[in-house]
Design an enzyme around this catalytic site. Structure first.
Site, PDB file in Angstrom:
ATOM      1  N   ARG A 194       2.917  -6.599  -5.068  1.00  0.00           N
ATOM      2  CA  ARG A 194       2.646  -6.763  -3.727  1.00  0.00           C
ATOM      3  C   ARG A 194       2.685  -8.077  -4.305  1.00  0.00           C
ATOM      4  O   ARG A 194       3.041  -9.094  -4.534  1.00  0.00           O
ATOM      5  CB  ARG A 194       1.065  -6.683  -3.613  1.00  0.00           C
TER       6      ARG A 194
ATOM      7  N   ARG B 189      -9.108  -5.185 -13.656  1.00  0.00           N
ATOM      8  CA  ARG B 189      -9.841  -5.843 -12.297  1.00  0.00           C
ATOM      9  C   ARG B 189     -10.688  -4.378 -11.821  1.00  0.00           C
ATOM     10  O   ARG B 189     -11.341  -4.745 -11.361  1.00  0.00           O
ATOM     11  CB  ARG B 189      -8.793  -6.458 -11.252  1.00  0.00           C
TER      12      ARG B 189
ATOM     13  N   LYS C  11      -8.131  -4.884   2.454  1.00  0.00           N
ATOM     14  CA  LYS C  11      -9.728  -5.099   2.822  1.00  0.00           C
ATOM     15  C   LYS C  11      -8.931  -6.205   4.142  1.00  0.00           C
ATOM     16  O   LYS C  11      -9.011  -6.438   5.258  1.00  0.00           O
ATOM     17  CB  LYS C  11     -10.355  -5.746   2.191  1.00  0.00           C
TER      18      LYS C  11
ATOM     19  N   ARG D 114       0.647 -12.747  -6.785  1.00  0.00           N
ATOM     20  CA  ARG D 114      -0.285 -13.924  -6.835  1.00  0.00           C
ATOM     21  C   ARG D 114      -0.371 -13.449  -8.370  1.00  0.00           C
ATOM     22  O   ARG D 114       0.345 -12.753  -8.932  1.00  0.00           O
ATOM     23  CB  ARG D 114      -1.605 -12.942  -6.344  1.00  0.00           C
TER      24      ARG D 114
ATOM     25  N   ARG E 119     -19.786  -8.162  -4.700  1.00  0.00           N
ATOM     26  CA  ARG E 119     -18.993  -7.904  -5.986  1.00  0.00           C
ATOM     27  C   ARG E 119     -19.959  -7.376  -7.786  1.00  0.00           C
ATOM     28  O   ARG E 119     -19.566  -6.418  -8.061  1.00  0.00           O
ATOM     29  CB  ARG E 119     -17.857  -8.732  -6.212  1.00  0.00           C
TER      30      ARG E 119
HETATM   31  P1  AMP Z   1      -9.551 -11.169  -4.818  1.00  0.00           P
HETATM   32  O1  AMP Z   1      -7.900 -11.591  -3.633  1.00  0.00           O
HETATM   33  O2  AMP Z   1     -10.524 -10.718  -4.100  1.00  0.00           O
HETATM   34  O3  AMP Z   1      -8.858  -9.469  -5.490  1.00  0.00           O
HETATM   35  O4  AMP Z   1     -10.234 -11.792  -5.991  1.00  0.00           O
HETATM   36  C1  AMP Z   1      -9.739 -12.177  -6.484  1.00  0.00           C
HETATM   37  C2  AMP Z   1     -10.354 -12.593  -7.465  1.00  0.00           C
HETATM   38  O5  AMP Z   1     -11.744 -14.076  -7.232  1.00  0.00           O
HETATM   39  C3  AMP Z   1     -11.041 -11.741  -8.304  1.00  0.00           C
HETATM   40  O6  AMP Z   1     -10.397 -11.583  -9.791  1.00  0.00           O
HETATM   41  C4  AMP Z   1     -11.746 -12.444  -8.945  1.00  0.00           C
HETATM   42  O7  AMP Z   1     -11.860 -13.489 -10.299  1.00  0.00           O
HETATM   43  C5  AMP Z   1     -12.566 -13.452  -8.412  1.00  0.00           C
HETATM   44  N1  AMP Z   1     -13.390 -13.389  -6.883  1.00  0.00           N
HETATM   45  C6  AMP Z   1     -13.440 -12.922  -5.567  1.00  0.00           C
HETATM   46  N2  AMP Z   1     -14.673 -12.714  -5.134  1.00  0.00           N
HETATM   47  C7  AMP Z   1     -15.317 -12.900  -6.063  1.00  0.00           C
HETATM   48  C8  AMP Z   1     -16.533 -12.141  -6.127  1.00  0.00           C
HETATM   49  N3  AMP Z   1     -17.271 -11.924  -4.834  1.00  0.00           N
HETATM   50  N4  AMP Z   1     -17.905 -12.320  -7.411  1.00  0.00           N
HETATM   51  C9  AMP Z   1     -16.848 -13.079  -8.283  1.00  0.00           C
HETATM   52  N5  AMP Z   1     -15.356 -13.407  -8.272  1.00  0.00           N
HETATM   53  C10 AMP Z   1     -14.935 -13.126  -7.381  1.00  0.00           C
END
Ligand code: AMP
Length: 215
Positions: free
Chosen positions: A124, A172, A14, A160, A88
């Protein structure tokens, strides 16, 4: 306002796609949270434990954070706003649709199988400054140097914390299948247009297909 929801599991590509779409503002809720963590803000402190465990941050915190970002002037004037990693959960989707009842919204679903994702995320590396991601499989030679090669960036790449253990990655993915994937059905019920793009192809092919879907 015009939105593109980039939907899909973690590691679907994404962010990679979002960065390459011109004339758009891209908002990744994960990046917003990571900025809060870095600043050790109150919100960051609340989000940290959830993120470290690979769980979702509670909806009220997430929705408030995104709303605040969307109120900023650059978003008010944007031709297109890309949402990467939001919504989400169903309550997030509901809150979003209630806040923007008149918005034009397209959802592109990047679909990728779980095993491909685990491999991608384990390998990554991310540039903390320009957010570009690299993969040990695709960019081994670049990563050897350890710095982001994007023009004028040269920032040391980081892994990360939630990409470091396979267990957190699997958590996740479980959370994605349990809480996020059903959001697609909800968006469909609301008669939103959803287009599926196969995310297991090379990045340039995925980008080409996303642009085709965008029209
Ligand atoms: P990402 O970078 O999109 O993989 O997000 C990393 C982490 O941020 C996720 O595993 C969640 O802990 C938190 N996070 C990101 N977006 C959301 C969302 N829309 N709702 C809840 N937690 C989120």
């Amino acid at each position: 306002m015009k939105f593109l929801i980039l939907f899909g599991p973690p590691g679907a590509g994404k962010g990679t796609v979002a960065r390459k779409i011109e004339r758009a503002i891209s908002i990744a809720t994960g990046d917003l949270f990571r900025d809060h963590l870095k600043r050790n803000s109150e919100l960051g402190q609340k989000a940290r434990a959830f993120m470290d465990d690979g769980k979702l941050v509670p909806d009220d915190i997430t929705i408030a954070m995104l709303k605040e970002r969307l109120e900023q002037p650059d978003c008010q004037q944007a031709e297109l706003i890309i949402l990467d990693g939001f919504p989400r959960t169903k309550p997030q989707a509901e809150a979003f649709l209630e806040s923007f009842p008149e918005a034009e919204i397209l959802t592109i679903y990047l679909s990728v199988k779980d095993d491909v994702i685990v491999n991608r995320l384990i390998g990554r590396w991310t540039c903390p400054k320009c957010k570009r991601t690299y993969n040990t499989n695709l960019h081994a030679a670049i990563i050897k140097g350890g710095n982001c090669v994007t023009e004028k960036c040269e920032t040391p790449l980081e892994r990360r914390p939630d990409d470091e253990s396979e267990e957190t990655i699997r958590t996740r993915l479980k959370v994605y299948h349990r809480e996020t994937k059903p959001v697609l059905g909800f968006l469909r019920e609301k008669k939103l247009t959803i287009k599926r793009v196969m995310g297991n192809k090379p990045p340039e092919t995925v980008l080409k297909n996303v642009k085709k879907a965008l029209g």
